[in-house]
Scaffold this motif. Sequence first.
Motif, short mmCIF file in Angstrom:
data_model
loop_
_atom_site.label_atom_id
_atom_site.label_comp_id
_atom_site.label_asym_id
_atom_site.label_seq_id
_atom_site.Cartn_x
_atom_site.Cartn_y
_atom_site.Cartn_z
N VAL A 1 22.62 -4.11 -56.28
CA VAL A 1 23.34 -4.69 -57.14
C VAL A 1 22.57 -6.10 -58.53
O VAL A 1 23.53 -7.26 -58.68
CB VAL A 1 23.82 -5.85 -56.23
N GLY B 1 27.63 -7.70 -55.55
CA GLY B 1 28.54 -7.04 -56.96
C GLY B 1 29.65 -6.87 -57.56
O GLY B 1 30.32 -7.79 -56.42
N THR C 1 27.32 -5.65 -62.47
CA THR C 1 27.56 -3.85 -62.50
C THR C 1 29.03 -2.59 -62.13
O THR C 1 29.70 -3.38 -62.78
CB THR C 1 27.50 -4.13 -60.32
N GLU D 1 30.74 -3.63 -53.03
CA GLU D 1 29.06 -4.32 -53.11
C GLU D 1 30.07 -5.57 -52.60
O GLU D 1 28.81 -6.39 -51.47
CB GLU D 1 29.34 -4.60 -54.24
#
Length: 429
Positions: free
Chosen positions: A192, A326, A362, A331
């Motif tokens: 991330v 992210g 990301t 995430e």
Amino acid sequence: MATKTRKTGDGAEPADRHVTGDLVSGDRVSGELPTSLTIDVTLPEEIHSTPDEERAVSIDDETLRAGSILGRQISTTSINLIPVMPDPVEPAPSDREADEKHSRRNRLRGDVSSTPESAAMLTADRLLEQHGRKRPRPEGLWQELVYSSTFHLINLGDSKRVKARKELDARISKRLDGGTRFVPVLTRKGGVGKTTITTLLGMAMSDVREDRVIAIDANPDRGTLAERVSKQTRSTVRDVVTKAASITTFSDFANLVSRDETRLDILASDTDPLLSDAFDEDDYNVVADLAARFYSIVLTDCGTGIVHSVMRATLQRADSVVIVSGGSVDEARLASETLTWLEANGYGALVRNAVVALNTATQGTNLVKIDEIEAHFRSRVREIIRIPYDPLLAAGSVIDYSRLQPLTRASARELAALVADGLPSTRDE
């Protein structure tokens, strides 16, 4: 009048020879006594004196019936209540002395302090005459033009953009007294941009601050923090642990780190996969103790595992934390679970003071509602900042801070200011 009797012989003889009724016959009572006898006793009236203060607040004992008060004049009595104000509390002598020691407020020019002044009291504002000082040259196109065309007679001051930049610089360069501040950068998911965020944060701080900042790669699984700057040494945290006894000066320590153009020092992690697991809690404490001797701020790039011993040692020293997330669903969820783990393990204060860096570079970021992710984290942490996509960062190689896009540098500086805001200014060492 009351009638008194006394017992004599076989009967009762009146004290004044008078008895109500027909019982008296000469000097003796003749016949048998009646079965009932009535005696009137007159007692003096009871006198009760009511004090004036009691009479003023007394209420007449009178039965009220519906409609009985109609047509009657009701009288009231007013009572003035005078509050008793407590005496003002004088400040403790220690507080007053401390105020006089660090401030000249309420003192005339030339007055001598009642306590010895510190060297910090000898400021330029106090010692230099105002008419002999000039305001610094303004920054800004229009401001500089007016300043030059008027032969330095008119100084409009800095432009709004320059003022904002200087205010941000002042936040980043916040003075920190009383020891080193530790800031771990962590998350439960890899990939991330945790190492990238650590590097950006360190560069933004080192570029502004006058003291020393170091980023330590404490990833037991072969971290890549040292690859974000030009390597100047092959030494790692393992070398610091091995040579700890011989490191006595900053020069000794500086030979084991790589320095960026922004003056950020980076200490690499173990590169040998056979030794990566050997870096544990005790090793980190050795490195952290040495770094605390030479640096004001220590950033720690933590690994993805949050249950290993190095993480425990890192969090025990932490003054604030940066959580990296992210822009995808999983995430963001794992970053939130990192906060939950910290709260469940007694680090709730760190969570409330945490800063979330949302890396929008990301994959999947353009498919989710970033505003909703931000709203979630704002309910749990102190601040959140977006880190935009930058091709130089996406390459995963050496980061040249001066070549970053302006928006990326601005985000990194804002992240550095937010982290500095959460660090304690003073504390006991």
